[in-house]
Design a protein around this motif. Sequence first.
Motif, PDB file in Angstrom:
ATOM      1  N   TYR A  19       0.869  -1.173   0.000  1.00  0.00           N
ATOM      2  CA  TYR A  19       0.000   0.000   0.000  1.00  0.00           C
ATOM      3  C   TYR A  19       0.911   1.230   0.000  1.00  0.00           C
ATOM      4  N   ASN A  27       3.759   0.510   2.506  1.00  0.00           N
ATOM      5  CA  ASN A  27       3.529  -0.459   3.570  1.00  0.00           C
ATOM      6  C   ASN A  27       3.437  -1.836   2.911  1.00  0.00           C
ATOM      7  N   SER A  49      -4.714  -9.127  14.055  1.00  0.00           N
ATOM      8  CA  SER A  49      -5.282  -7.977  13.372  1.00  0.00           C
ATOM      9  C   SER A  49      -4.187  -7.262  12.572  1.00  0.00           C
ATOM     10  N   GLY A  50      -4.470  -6.968  11.331  1.00  0.00           N
ATOM     11  CA  GLY A  50      -3.516  -6.243  10.496  1.00  0.00           C
ATOM     12  C   GLY A  50      -2.546  -7.131   9.731  1.00  0.00           C
ATOM     13  N   CYS A  51      -2.707  -8.451   9.824  1.00  0.00           N
ATOM     14  CA  CYS A  51      -1.750  -9.331   9.132  1.00  0.00           C
ATOM     15  C   CYS A  51      -2.086  -9.496   7.644  1.00  0.00           C
ATOM     16  N   GLY A  52      -3.214  -8.944   7.208  1.00  0.00           N
ATOM     17  CA  GLY A  52      -3.482  -8.920   5.771  1.00  0.00           C
ATOM     18  C   GLY A  52      -4.563  -9.872   5.283  1.00  0.00           C
ATOM     19  N   LYS A  53      -5.408 -10.357   6.190  1.00  0.00           N
ATOM     20  CA  LYS A  53      -6.454 -11.312   5.806  1.00  0.00           C
ATOM     21  C   LYS A  53      -7.453 -10.680   4.836  1.00  0.00           C
ATOM     22  N   THR A  54      -7.929  -9.488   5.194  1.00  0.00           N
ATOM     23  CA  THR A  54      -8.893  -8.809   4.325  1.00  0.00           C
ATOM     24  C   THR A  54      -8.248  -8.458   2.991  1.00  0.00           C
ATOM     25  N   SER A  55      -7.011  -7.986   3.033  1.00  0.00           N
ATOM     26  CA  SER A  55      -6.312  -7.642   1.786  1.00  0.00           C
ATOM     27  C   SER A  55      -6.257  -8.867   0.879  1.00  0.00           C
ATOM     28  N   HIS A 202     -11.543 -14.494  13.402  1.00  0.00           N
ATOM     29  CA  HIS A 202     -10.682 -14.379  14.582  1.00  0.00           C
ATOM     30  C   HIS A 202     -11.024 -15.458  15.599  1.00  0.00           C
TER      31      HIS A 202
HETATM   32  N1  LIG Z   1      -6.808   0.584   1.703  1.00  0.00           N
HETATM   33  C1  LIG Z   1      -5.675   0.553   2.404  1.00  0.00           C
HETATM   34  N2  LIG Z   1      -4.743   1.522   2.274  1.00  0.00           N
HETATM   35  C2  LIG Z   1      -3.583   1.494   2.958  1.00  0.00           C
HETATM   36  N3  LIG Z   1      -3.224   0.501   3.789  1.00  0.00           N
HETATM   37  C3  LIG Z   1      -4.098  -0.505   3.954  1.00  0.00           C
HETATM   38  C4  LIG Z   1      -5.368  -0.532   3.284  1.00  0.00           C
HETATM   39  N4  LIG Z   1      -6.026  -1.667   3.651  1.00  0.00           N
HETATM   40  C5  LIG Z   1      -5.216  -2.298   4.501  1.00  0.00           C
HETATM   41  N5  LIG Z   1      -4.059  -1.619   4.692  1.00  0.00           N
HETATM   42  C6  LIG Z   1      -2.931  -2.031   5.544  1.00  0.00           C
HETATM   43  O1  LIG Z   1      -2.613  -3.374   5.204  1.00  0.00           O
HETATM   44  C7  LIG Z   1      -2.337  -4.145   6.372  1.00  0.00           C
HETATM   45  C8  LIG Z   1      -3.269  -5.327   6.400  1.00  0.00           C
HETATM   46  O2  LIG Z   1      -4.603  -4.869   6.582  1.00  0.00           O
HETATM   47  P1  LIG Z   1      -5.840  -5.866   6.471  1.00  0.00           P
HETATM   48  O3  LIG Z   1      -7.085  -5.045   6.597  1.00  0.00           O
HETATM   49  O4  LIG Z   1      -5.703  -6.686   5.262  1.00  0.00           O
HETATM   50  O5  LIG Z   1      -5.615  -6.775   7.773  1.00  0.00           O
HETATM   51  P2  LIG Z   1      -6.554  -7.838   8.488  1.00  0.00           P
HETATM   52  O6  LIG Z   1      -5.713  -9.032   8.743  1.00  0.00           O
HETATM   53  O7  LIG Z   1      -7.794  -8.020   7.711  1.00  0.00           O
HETATM   54  O8  LIG Z   1      -6.876  -7.139   9.881  1.00  0.00           O
HETATM   55  P3  LIG Z   1      -8.187  -7.285  10.820  1.00  0.00           P
HETATM   56  O9  LIG Z   1      -8.067  -8.641  11.461  1.00  0.00           O
HETATM   57  O10 LIG Z   1      -8.019  -6.180  11.803  1.00  0.00           O
HETATM   58  O11 LIG Z   1      -9.391  -7.136   9.958  1.00  0.00           O
HETATM   59  C9  LIG Z   1      -2.461  -3.185   7.557  1.00  0.00           C
HETATM   60  O12 LIG Z   1      -1.163  -2.726   7.868  1.00  0.00           O
HETATM   61  C10 LIG Z   1      -3.295  -2.045   7.012  1.00  0.00           C
HETATM   62  O13 LIG Z   1      -2.924  -0.826   7.617  1.00  0.00           O
END
Ligand SMILES: Nc1ncnc2c1ncn2[C@@H]1O[C@H](COP(=O)(O)OP(=O)(O)OP(=O)(O)O)[C@@H](O)[C@H]1O
Length: 288
Positions: A19, A27, A49-55, A202
């Motif tokens: 990102y 990032n 949280s934040g490890c990138g699952k949603t991404s 989670h």
């Molecule tokens: N649209 C975006 N723009 C910039 N950075 C992003 C964006 N979406 C996610 N990130 C960053 O990417 C990383 C992974 O985020 P992501 O949402 O994929 O995590 P996650 O595992 O789904 O977290 P959670 O369990 O809290 O939902 C984080 O560091 C977040 O700050």
Amino acid sequence: MTATQPGAAIDIVAVGKLYAQRRGTANVALRNVNLRVQSGEFVSLVGASGCGKTSLIRMVGGLAPYNAGSISIDGNPVRGVPKRLGFVFQDAALMPWKTVRDNVTMGLNEIAKTLSKQESRAKVAEQLELVGLTKYADYYPRQLSGGMKQRAGLARALVSGPSLLLMDEPFGALDAFTRLRLQEELALIVSKANTTTLFVTHDVDEAVFLSDRIAVMSASPGTVKEIVSVDLPRPRLRRQGLLDNRRAAELRDHVLRLVMEDQDGKLGPSTAAAPEQPGMLDAGATAS
Ligand SMILES: Nc1ncnc2c1ncn2[C@@H]1O[C@H](COP(=O)(O)OP(=O)(O)OP(=O)(O)O)[C@@H](O)[C@H]1O
Ligand SMILES: [Mg+2]
């Protein structure tokens, strides 16, 4: 059920995601992610949280681009939203100005063109019945409880008979009882339809109950650090059935430990290691 074709297979190979940040920095959200999901398989993604699952799940669903590696579905690289995809978001994401029936009808997408009005209505009615919302078809989302909204979101995702179901913490906002019921319903629905499912949660117990395999992710940058095979017999119809199951407890402890050690790096090695079971399922590659 509406699905008649086999579930899709997903191949995630050496995927990376950046990102862009201010002042030209980036990032690194994901690095060298490897995961192969077989047709009809249920795989959960767990991790801090934040490890990138949603991404990751958004990239599989064609909702976001990736910067390295490749993601393919049935051998075709993902470019845009794949056909026959169902996506369930954490907050159900229903259209507030449409009734439950109309929200679910939207999920027909492309296949709506191939159906008569009557056929569409029948498919939607069948799906509403399956998730127990027949009586609420004419309600608007604001008139529904959280659990009912999630059911409507699930019906919208399933109505087209998807070969691939992507779910991002779909039950996260629900009370414990509704959550258990929906887990049991989901287990039944996807096993009947043989839908390939990638599921973010989670809740490690939820992952153990539903999954064939659990991909545990670590953070900074996110990657798949271990894939745990859930070698519990199916069908698994009742969550209660796992409460006093020793193997289920071992698997949960092992996955929890993997997630926790990533968070604080202080825990020792697991005593209940659950390595891939060779021959049970074709092993997906773990990240190196
Ligand atoms: N649209 C975006 N723009 C910039 N950075 C992003 C964006 N979406 C996610 N990130 C960053 O990417 C990383 C992974 O985020 P992501 O949402 O994929 O995590 P996650 O595992 O789904 O977290 P959670 O369990 O809290 O939902 C984080 O560091 C977040 O700050
Ligand atoms: Mg997320």
